[in-house]
Design a protein around this motif. Structure first.
Motif, short mmCIF file in Angstrom:
data_model
loop_
_atom_site.label_atom_id
_atom_site.label_comp_id
_atom_site.label_asym_id
_atom_site.label_seq_id
_atom_site.Cartn_x
_atom_site.Cartn_y
_atom_site.Cartn_z
N THR A 2 -4.72 -2.17 -6.26
CA THR A 2 -3.83 -2.60 -5.32
C THR A 2 -4.50 -3.62 -4.38
O THR A 2 -3.94 -4.66 -3.97
N LYS A 3 -5.64 -2.93 -4.06
CA LYS A 3 -6.52 -3.94 -2.88
C LYS A 3 -6.84 -5.16 -3.75
O LYS A 3 -7.05 -6.20 -3.00
N LYS A 4 -7.10 -5.34 -4.80
CA LYS A 4 -7.70 -6.51 -5.65
C LYS A 4 -6.40 -7.25 -5.96
O LYS A 4 -6.39 -8.40 -5.56
N THR A 5 -5.36 -6.84 -6.33
CA THR A 5 -4.08 -7.47 -6.92
C THR A 5 -3.30 -8.17 -5.72
O THR A 5 -2.71 -9.20 -5.82
N LYS A 6 -3.47 -7.67 -4.28
CA LYS A 6 -2.64 -8.18 -3.38
C LYS A 6 -3.21 -9.50 -2.95
O LYS A 6 -2.79 -10.27 -2.16
N ARG A 7 -4.45 -9.81 -3.38
CA ARG A 7 -4.89 -11.13 -2.84
C ARG A 7 -4.40 -12.34 -3.70
O ARG A 7 -4.53 -13.50 -3.28
N PHE A 8 -3.64 -12.03 -4.56
CA PHE A 8 -3.07 -13.01 -5.71
C PHE A 8 -1.58 -13.16 -5.59
O PHE A 8 -0.94 -12.27 -5.02
N ARG A 9 -0.78 -14.03 -5.98
CA ARG A 9 0.25 -14.10 -6.05
C ARG A 9 1.15 -13.25 -6.99
O ARG A 9 0.71 -12.72 -7.89
N THR A 69 3.19 -3.81 -7.43
CA THR A 69 3.53 -5.48 -7.07
C THR A 69 4.92 -5.99 -7.08
O THR A 69 5.40 -6.56 -6.25
N GLU A 102 0.91 -1.07 -0.19
CA GLU A 102 -0.03 -0.06 -0.01
C GLU A 102 0.97 1.28 0.08
O GLU A 102 0.55 2.28 -0.82
#
Length: 405
Positions: A275-282, A327, A139
């Protein structure tokens, strides 16, 4: 809304916000110049595009060389004064560019700019990593990107208008921005270099081996190599597209400046959400997805014939930028040992240094050999290969974790 902003402010130390504000100022100044620099040089020297593009290659070669120097310097002498040196040297270079009128003078200035750039970028990345704990870094890097892009949203638009009046004014204001940020750091920033006491626990089982320690991490090196290769697409879009649009379709600087402004506004309004969405994935699959958007956007320039066509291409790559940049920054920052953060961020910054040299050189050669449109087909191929490489790395990472279990 105000309560939410206050909570966000309180999550990070005051020096983080000092850096964010300073980066806004420096990016405002820098982006008044860089989108139009090759246009400025081509008008001053009246040389073929492929020869003008070699100036960016010279800049990148020195950028790569000093990236390896800047990392150890920030790890040994601290972040603050290395950043200040880079900012002030860049300010002086901008002022000398006003008087430059030969290829040799521009080559020397671009070499110096390439040398100074890593001092500031690596010092800033290392300082942010020092200030922010791992759980907040993704973040934090996203917020820093928003601050930078507020500057980018204004810089090209202002720079395009000023450039149509006088490039001298543009260079002078950009230099003033660098000096102002450097002054803020001198008086208000504190050194963040971890002390030996703070790093002893982390590094007691990890001997300091400099770059050799990092280069033995084959997965990391492979990721940086593939990422750097793919980043050529970004260099083509930000360095070659302004010249291509100006020379082939007559789009002037004051109009073209709205395109990078659009890019910055998208980042400002959508970076935190993405960023809030992508941080859930590898990490690696997200990087591959971002690179795929870069490939698509770069290739789509070949189909554009006016302002709106080029505008749409930049919107496409901006989606990739939202995904891949914070990321990858957080990924490298989290890998770095506290006493080697400068070196890790230095290796990471090689991506842009390499792309800034290879992209214009490749684009200039393709343009002169096969026609201007071939630049974008070449970018499409590069981006596609990089996307596939990142996917293969992700698959290998998954396989290794499965075997380890």
């Amino acid at each position: 809304m105000l309560i939410k902003l206050r909570k966000t402010y309180d999550r990070y130390p005051s020096q983080f916000w000092l850096l964010a504000g300073g980066m806004f100022i420096s990016m405002l100044g820098a982006t008044m110049i860089w989108p139009f620099l090759l246009i400025y040089v081509s008008k001053r020297l009246q040389m073929p595009l492929v020869q003008i593009a070699t100036l960016m290659t010279i800049n990148a070669i020195f950028g790569v060389a000093f990236t390896f120097i800047a990392g150890p310097l920030t790890d040994k002498f601290g972040r603050k004064w290395i950043m200040i040196a880079g900012l002030l040297i860049n300010a002086i270079i901008y002022l000398f560019m006003i008087r430059a009128d030969t290829y040799l003078s521009f080559a020397i200035l671009m070499a110096l700019a390439g040398s100074a750039g890593p001092l500031y970028r690596i010092g800033a990345d290392a300082m942010i990593t020092d200030l922010i704990p791992e759980i907040k870094r993704l973040e934090a890097f996203a917020l820093i990107r928003i601050a930078k892009n507020i500057g980018v949203s204004l810089g090209p638009a202002i720079g395009g208008i000023l450039a149509s009046i006088s490039y001298s004014i543009t260079f002078s204001i950009a230099a003033a921005g660098m000096v102002f940020f450097g002054t803020l750091l001198i008086f208000f920033a504190k050194e963040t270099l971890p002390t030996q006491r703070n790093t002893r626990k982390t590094t007691s089982n990890s001997p300091k081996l400099g770059y050799s320690y990092i280069l033995h991490d084959k997965a990391f090196v492979a990721m940086i190599a593939i990422y750097s290769f793919g980043w050529i697409t970004s260099a083509l879009m930000w360095i070659m597209l302004p010249v291509y649009a100006n020379q082939n379709y007559g789009i002037p600087e004051n109009i073209y400046g709205l395109i990078p402004t659009t890019n910055a506004l998208i980042v400002i309004f959508f970076q935190v959400f993405v960023t809030k969405k992508t941080k859930r994935f590898r990490t690696l699959p997200m990087m591959a997805l971002g690179m795929a958007f870069y490939a698509l956007g770069t290739g789509s320039v070949a189909l554009g014939h006016n302002f709106w066509g080029f505008w749409l291409s930049v919107v496409i790559i901006t989606i990739g930028e939202l995904i891949i940049v914070p990321t990858s920054s957080a990924y490298v920052a989290n890998l770095a040992h506290p006493d080697m953060r400068g070196r890790y961020m230095g290796i990471y910054n090689l991506a842009w240094s390499f792309a800034r040299g290879a992209g214009p050189l490749m684009g200039g050669w393709l343009s002169d050999a096969f026609g201007a449109t071939s630049i974008w087909y070449g970018g499409l191929m590069v981006g596609t290969l990089s996307t596939l490489g990142l996917l293969l790395l992700s698959m290998r990472e998954t396989r290794e974790k499965t075997i380890a279990l």
